[in-house]
Design a protein around this motif. Sequence first.
Motif, PDB file in Angstrom:
ATOM      1  N   VAL A  82      -7.599   1.628  -1.981  1.00 39.33           N
ATOM      2  CA  VAL A  82      -6.280   2.173  -1.627  1.00 39.33           C
ATOM      3  C   VAL A  82      -5.395   2.237  -2.858  1.00 39.33           C
ATOM      4  O   VAL A  82      -5.596   1.517  -3.829  1.00 39.33           O
ATOM      5  CB  VAL A  82      -5.574   1.326  -0.539  1.00 39.33           C
ATOM      6  CG1 VAL A  82      -6.347   1.336   0.759  1.00 39.33           C
ATOM      7  CG2 VAL A  82      -5.346  -0.099  -1.012  1.00 39.33           C
ATOM      8  N   ASP A  98       0.850  -1.184   0.000  1.00 39.98           N
ATOM      9  CA  ASP A  98       0.000   0.000   0.000  1.00 39.98           C
ATOM     10  C   ASP A  98       0.887   1.236   0.000  1.00 39.98           C
ATOM     11  O   ASP A  98       2.024   1.204   0.497  1.00 39.98           O
ATOM     12  CB  ASP A  98      -0.886   0.032   1.247  1.00 39.98           C
ATOM     13  CG  ASP A  98      -1.952  -1.060   1.239  1.00 39.98           C
ATOM     14  OD1 ASP A  98      -2.133  -1.718   0.201  1.00 39.98           O
ATOM     15  OD2 ASP A  98      -2.598  -1.249   2.285  1.00 39.98           O
ATOM     16  N   ASP A 128      -6.287   0.325  -6.205  1.00 43.94           N
ATOM     17  CA  ASP A 128      -6.941  -0.950  -5.906  1.00 43.94           C
ATOM     18  C   ASP A 128      -8.383  -0.634  -5.520  1.00 43.94           C
ATOM     19  O   ASP A 128      -8.676  -0.300  -4.372  1.00 43.94           O
ATOM     20  CB  ASP A 128      -6.200  -1.643  -4.762  1.00 43.94           C
ATOM     21  CG  ASP A 128      -6.819  -2.960  -4.338  1.00 43.94           C
ATOM     22  OD1 ASP A 128      -7.934  -3.288  -4.782  1.00 43.94           O
ATOM     23  OD2 ASP A 128      -6.175  -3.666  -3.532  1.00 43.94           O
ATOM     24  N   SER A 129      -9.286  -0.707  -6.494  1.00 42.59           N
ATOM     25  CA  SER A 129     -10.678  -0.316  -6.250  1.00 42.59           C
ATOM     26  C   SER A 129     -11.393  -1.277  -5.301  1.00 42.59           C
ATOM     27  O   SER A 129     -12.315  -0.876  -4.604  1.00 42.59           O
ATOM     28  CB  SER A 129     -11.444  -0.211  -7.575  1.00 42.59           C
ATOM     29  OG  SER A 129     -11.437  -1.451  -8.240  1.00 42.59           O
ATOM     30  N   ALA A 130     -10.971  -2.526  -5.247  1.00 41.95           N
ATOM     31  CA  ALA A 130     -11.599  -3.491  -4.342  1.00 41.95           C
ATOM     32  C   ALA A 130     -11.378  -3.112  -2.880  1.00 41.95           C
ATOM     33  O   ALA A 130     -12.241  -3.343  -2.030  1.00 41.95           O
ATOM     34  CB  ALA A 130     -11.071  -4.896  -4.608  1.00 41.95           C
ATOM     35  N   ASN A 131     -10.207  -2.531  -2.597  1.00 40.08           N
ATOM     36  CA  ASN A 131      -9.881  -2.164  -1.220  1.00 40.08           C
ATOM     37  C   ASN A 131      -9.835  -0.652  -0.997  1.00 40.08           C
ATOM     38  O   ASN A 131      -9.615  -0.205   0.130  1.00 40.08           O
ATOM     39  CB  ASN A 131      -8.530  -2.776  -0.824  1.00 40.08           C
ATOM     40  CG  ASN A 131      -8.616  -4.282  -0.765  1.00 40.08           C
ATOM     41  OD1 ASN A 131      -9.393  -4.837  -0.001  1.00 40.08           O
ATOM     42  ND2 ASN A 131      -7.824  -4.964  -1.585  1.00 40.08           N
ATOM     43  N   ARG A 168      -1.841   1.364  -4.447  1.00 35.93           N
ATOM     44  CA  ARG A 168      -0.775   0.372  -4.270  1.00 35.93           C
ATOM     45  C   ARG A 168       0.434   0.857  -5.059  1.00 35.93           C
ATOM     46  O   ARG A 168       0.290   1.534  -6.076  1.00 35.93           O
ATOM     47  CB  ARG A 168      -1.201  -0.986  -4.805  1.00 35.93           C
ATOM     48  CG  ARG A 168      -2.459  -1.510  -4.171  1.00 35.93           C
ATOM     49  CD  ARG A 168      -2.158  -2.708  -3.360  1.00 35.93           C
ATOM     50  NE  ARG A 168      -3.410  -3.229  -2.835  1.00 35.93           N
ATOM     51  CZ  ARG A 168      -3.504  -3.811  -1.674  1.00 35.93           C
ATOM     52  NH1 ARG A 168      -2.432  -3.954  -0.939  1.00 35.93           N
ATOM     53  NH2 ARG A 168      -4.650  -4.262  -1.249  1.00 35.93           N
TER      54      ARG A 168
END
Length: 67
Positions: A43, A10, A38-41, A45
Motif C-alpha cells: 500500500v 494509508d 510500503d512494499s511489505a503491505n 502510505r
Amino acid sequence: MKIYRFLTGDDTSAFCHKVTEALSKGWDLYGEPSYAYDSANGVMRCGQAVTKEADVAYSADLKLGQL
C-alpha cells in the motif's frame, strides 16, 4: 508554545479525514505531504506534519491529539 505532530496513515480517504479533523481543531499544515510505498503491505502510505500554538508548558506526557 508551538506544538508539532506528524500524522500518518494509508493513502485512503480515512487519512484525508484525519488531516481535515486536525485542521478543524486549529492545527495548521506544516510543509508538504509525504508519500512512500510500503512494499511489505502493498500500500501507499502518506504523512503530513501539522503545528498549533497552545498555551501549555511542554511535557513528554502531553497528549498532542487532544490539544
